[in-house]
Design a protein around this motif. Structure first.
Motif, PDB file in Angstrom:
ATOM      1  N   GLU A  37     -83.989 -46.940 -52.713  1.00 36.48           N
ATOM      2  CA  GLU A  37     -82.899 -46.337 -52.308  1.00 36.48           C
ATOM      3  C   GLU A  37     -82.376 -45.040 -53.091  1.00 36.48           C
ATOM      4  O   GLU A  37     -81.915 -44.075 -52.464  1.00 36.48           O
ATOM      5  CB  GLU A  37     -81.879 -47.293 -52.149  1.00 36.48           C
ATOM      6  CG  GLU A  37     -80.510 -46.669 -51.436  1.00 36.48           C
ATOM      7  CD  GLU A  37     -79.530 -47.736 -51.257  1.00 36.48           C
ATOM      8  OE1 GLU A  37     -78.235 -47.352 -50.846  1.00 36.48           O
ATOM      9  OE2 GLU A  37     -79.651 -48.847 -51.578  1.00 36.48           O
ATOM     10  N   PHE A  38     -82.334 -45.293 -54.302  1.00 39.68           N
ATOM     11  CA  PHE A  38     -81.712 -44.085 -55.002  1.00 39.68           C
ATOM     12  C   PHE A  38     -82.791 -42.825 -54.921  1.00 39.68           C
ATOM     13  O   PHE A  38     -82.453 -41.732 -54.899  1.00 39.68           O
ATOM     14  CB  PHE A  38     -81.747 -44.469 -56.494  1.00 39.68           C
ATOM     15  CG  PHE A  38     -81.382 -43.272 -57.464  1.00 39.68           C
ATOM     16  CD1 PHE A  38     -79.976 -43.190 -57.503  1.00 39.68           C
ATOM     17  CD2 PHE A  38     -82.331 -42.632 -58.107  1.00 39.68           C
ATOM     18  CE1 PHE A  38     -79.665 -42.175 -58.445  1.00 39.68           C
ATOM     19  CE2 PHE A  38     -81.905 -41.432 -59.074  1.00 39.68           C
ATOM     20  CZ  PHE A  38     -80.337 -41.427 -59.070  1.00 39.68           C
ATOM     21  N   LYS A  54     -80.340 -31.029 -58.943  1.00 45.65           N
ATOM     22  CA  LYS A  54     -79.758 -31.619 -59.873  1.00 45.65           C
ATOM     23  C   LYS A  54     -81.135 -32.436 -60.548  1.00 45.65           C
ATOM     24  O   LYS A  54     -82.077 -32.931 -59.952  1.00 45.65           O
ATOM     25  CB  LYS A  54     -78.998 -32.978 -59.612  1.00 45.65           C
ATOM     26  CG  LYS A  54     -77.805 -32.021 -58.942  1.00 45.65           C
ATOM     27  CD  LYS A  54     -76.861 -31.445 -59.751  1.00 45.65           C
ATOM     28  CE  LYS A  54     -75.539 -30.946 -58.955  1.00 45.65           C
ATOM     29  NZ  LYS A  54     -74.723 -30.173 -59.759  1.00 45.65           N
ATOM     30  N   SER A  55     -81.072 -32.817 -61.945  1.00 50.47           N
ATOM     31  CA  SER A  55     -81.747 -33.590 -62.670  1.00 50.47           C
ATOM     32  C   SER A  55     -81.411 -35.164 -62.127  1.00 50.47           C
ATOM     33  O   SER A  55     -80.355 -35.282 -61.683  1.00 50.47           O
ATOM     34  CB  SER A  55     -81.943 -33.851 -64.014  1.00 50.47           C
ATOM     35  OG  SER A  55     -80.620 -33.962 -64.616  1.00 50.47           O
ATOM     36  N   VAL A  56     -82.234 -36.079 -62.685  1.00 56.57           N
ATOM     37  CA  VAL A  56     -81.979 -37.469 -62.080  1.00 56.57           C
ATOM     38  C   VAL A  56     -80.720 -37.808 -63.040  1.00 56.57           C
ATOM     39  O   VAL A  56     -80.012 -38.316 -62.321  1.00 56.57           O
ATOM     40  CB  VAL A  56     -83.173 -38.383 -62.500  1.00 56.57           C
ATOM     41  CG1 VAL A  56     -82.631 -39.924 -62.482  1.00 56.57           C
ATOM     42  CG2 VAL A  56     -84.389 -38.135 -61.721  1.00 56.57           C
ATOM     43  N   ASP A  61     -74.346 -39.685 -61.737  1.00 59.43           N
ATOM     44  CA  ASP A  61     -72.884 -39.834 -61.328  1.00 59.43           C
ATOM     45  C   ASP A  61     -72.562 -39.539 -60.236  1.00 59.43           C
ATOM     46  O   ASP A  61     -71.593 -40.126 -59.417  1.00 59.43           O
ATOM     47  CB  ASP A  61     -72.042 -38.770 -62.444  1.00 59.43           C
ATOM     48  CG  ASP A  61     -71.996 -39.425 -63.946  1.00 59.43           C
ATOM     49  OD1 ASP A  61     -72.216 -40.670 -64.017  1.00 59.43           O
ATOM     50  OD2 ASP A  61     -71.571 -38.620 -64.687  1.00 59.43           O
ATOM     51  N   LEU A  62     -73.142 -38.508 -59.524  1.00 57.69           N
ATOM     52  CA  LEU A  62     -72.741 -38.144 -58.036  1.00 57.69           C
ATOM     53  C   LEU A  62     -72.982 -39.144 -57.104  1.00 57.69           C
ATOM     54  O   LEU A  62     -72.264 -39.693 -56.255  1.00 57.69           O
ATOM     55  CB  LEU A  62     -73.564 -36.847 -57.396  1.00 57.69           C
ATOM     56  CG  LEU A  62     -73.249 -35.662 -58.481  1.00 57.69           C
ATOM     57  CD1 LEU A  62     -74.379 -34.596 -57.794  1.00 57.69           C
ATOM     58  CD2 LEU A  62     -71.847 -35.042 -58.071  1.00 57.69           C
ATOM     59  N   PHE A  63     -74.091 -39.901 -57.343  1.00 52.53           N
ATOM     60  CA  PHE A  63     -74.672 -41.130 -56.343  1.00 52.53           C
ATOM     61  C   PHE A  63     -73.509 -42.343 -56.725  1.00 52.53           C
ATOM     62  O   PHE A  63     -73.276 -42.920 -55.809  1.00 52.53           O
ATOM     63  CB  PHE A  63     -76.026 -41.544 -56.762  1.00 52.53           C
ATOM     64  CG  PHE A  63     -76.671 -42.646 -56.001  1.00 52.53           C
ATOM     65  CD1 PHE A  63     -77.138 -42.085 -54.548  1.00 52.53           C
ATOM     66  CD2 PHE A  63     -76.530 -44.149 -56.329  1.00 52.53           C
ATOM     67  CE1 PHE A  63     -77.545 -43.349 -53.788  1.00 52.53           C
ATOM     68  CE2 PHE A  63     -77.137 -45.047 -55.546  1.00 52.53           C
ATOM     69  CZ  PHE A  63     -77.535 -44.613 -54.393  1.00 52.53           C
TER      70      PHE A  63
END
Length: 474
Positions: A37-38, A54-56, A61-63
């Motif tokens: 899912e991520f 973005k990097s992982v 934090d956004l996720f």
């Protein structure tokens, strides 16, 4: 009994294997988030063409913030709102309905379309003709029709004496669309032409030319180019498929199938139950579909709660906006003066002063309505106005009259007298309404940060760093 135990053991092993294949990357408010899912979310929001990739680690934090807001929306029971349920169901059904349709269904529909076309064309088939038209309006006097008849007779005689139809059509036909093609029209079938033209055309064989034919458009001479029946289904198959795609025929077929399934159940199954079950089946088979539906579900929740707690709240909180502006006024300072007022154009000298008197005691945001109701309330527009907060270069009249720039001012037609009214703001805006868009955006951002901080304190988040390191690397 042994078989039951063996089956149970295999099921457990299968479940453990599935967990290993798709481990939990984080838990947000007790809800596990799998690596797949991520990855779906990360890859979709960092695909080719995305500017701010973005990097992982940056995306985590956004996720998490996203998931926290969804958790808050669920706690507030936004998912129980009728409006939410209706909109979500519409989107889910849009994704699910096509799955009720098989390739065989679409092939059958293609045959229906072909057979209906054959029926519409009828036994007389299709024809392609060229024509020369000399126009006469239906309600025109007889003299106009007589003149047109003389001209078409002259053209007909020229053709009978060996003139080239195509060249003559290009030069004299008054149907500009076909004239450019030497008079050539596309293939047509019965019912697509005016009756007089159609009857004359269908009476011809390839290579034959009609006499002078009168129709509501004027006078025609028709040359038969080709007659044919519709080619076999296979010849038109790909074109029919494109036609169906362009018109969303799959969705129409799906709607019909679902309705028939409900009818055949004799009241045992509802449309909602069928679609919900199909969504579950598709989600179990296809992770992308599962996460797409979930993404829309959570996105709707996020929109509703964000609108109430941040976006709409900030836009309507006048006291909050005023207070925010007061605290951060220095952020809105200007590097050069602005002119808060209007450039206006009038027909009569007396209106110059009248316009200024109309607004001088009013708040800036009331000017437009006052001017409209005073000067432009009826069909006669007495003044033209450009109102706003202007910097140098925004308006030639203000540049010349206020900022004293050497600028050419073009006078407005029918409004020869130019004037300005307002004041210069040297350091920055007077109040938040002068820069309302910026203040609203900044206030929304501040509310958002405060809200996220509260959510971080309220809900427990656990990230599995070992699993996070394997994202897109397994």
């Amino acid at each position: 009994m042994k078989l039951k135990i063996l089956f149970a053991a295999l099921t457990v092993c299968g479940t453990m294997g599935a967990q290993t294949d798709d481990p939990v990357v984080m838990v947000v408010n007790g809800e596990p988030v799998t690596r797949s899912e991520f990855e779906y979310s990360f890859n979709k929001n960092n695909s080719e063409g995305v500017i701010d990739k973005k990097s992982v680690d940056e995306y985590v934090d956004l996720f998490i913030n996203y998931k926290l807001k969804v958790a808050a929306a669920l706690d507030a029971k936004y998912d129980t709102l009728t409006s939410f349920k209706t909109e979500f169901a519409q989107y889910r059904d849009q994704q699910v309905r096509p799955a009720f349709v098989t390739d065989a269904d679409m092939e059958a529909e293609a045959h229906k379309i072909y057979n209906k076309t054959v029926e519409q064309i009828g036994p007389d088939g299709m024809i392609r003709v060229a024509h020369i038209l000399i126009r006469a309006q239906q309600q025109a006097p007889q003299s106009e029709w007589d003149a047109a008849k003389v001209r078409i007779d002259s053209i007909y005689n020229a053709l009978k004496n060996g003139a080239d139809f195509e060249e003559l059509a290009k030069r004299v036909s008054q149907d500009p669309g076909s004239a450019r093609q030497g008079g050539l029209l596309p293939f047509v079938q019965r019912g697509q032409l005016v009756k007089e033209f159609e009857n004359a055309a269908y009476a011809l064989q390839p290579g034959e030319m009609s006499g002078v034919i009168q129709s509501p458009y004027g006078y025609h001479i028709i040359l038969m180019k080709e007659r044919k029946m519709l080619e076999p289904f296979e010849y038109h198959h790909d074109a029919i498929v494109r036609y169906m795609e362009q018109r969303n025929v799959r969705d129409q077929v799906a709607t019909q199938k679902v309705a028939q399934m409900v009818k055949d159940s004799n009241g045992k199954v509802t449309e909602e139950e069928l679609l919900s079950k199909k969504a579950e089946e598709l989600s179990a088979q296809d992770p992308d579909m599962k996460y797409l539906i979930k993404e829309y579900h959570d996105g709707l929740l996020l929109y509703e709660i964000s609108n109430q707690l941040v976006w709409d709240k900030a836009a309507k909180d006048e006291a909050g906006l005023a207070n925010f502006f007061k605290k951060h006024k220095k952020n809105y300072a200007w590097d050069e003066p602005r002119y808060k007022g209007m450039a206006y154009h009038v027909k009569e000298q007396g209106d110059v002063k009248a316009v200024a008197n109309c607004v001088k005691k009013l708040a800036f945001d009331k000017w437009a309505e006052a001017l409209r109701s005073t000067f432009n309330a009826d069909s006669v527009i007495r003044i033209r106005v450009e109102k706003g907060i202007f910097k140098k270069g925004d308006n030639a009249l203000i540049d010349s009259a206020v900022f004293k720039k050497d600028t050419t001012v073009t006078h407005m037609k029918d409004y020869p007298i130019d004037a300005v009214y307002g004041k210069i703001l040297k350091k920055g805006p007077e109040d938040y309404n002068d820069v309302r868009g910026l203040v609203v955006a900044d206030y929304q951002e501040a509310l958002e940060k405060e809200w996220v901080a509260d959510l971080r304190r309220k809900y427990v988040v656990k990230v599995n760093e070992d699993v996070l390191k394997t994202v897109n690397k397994h």
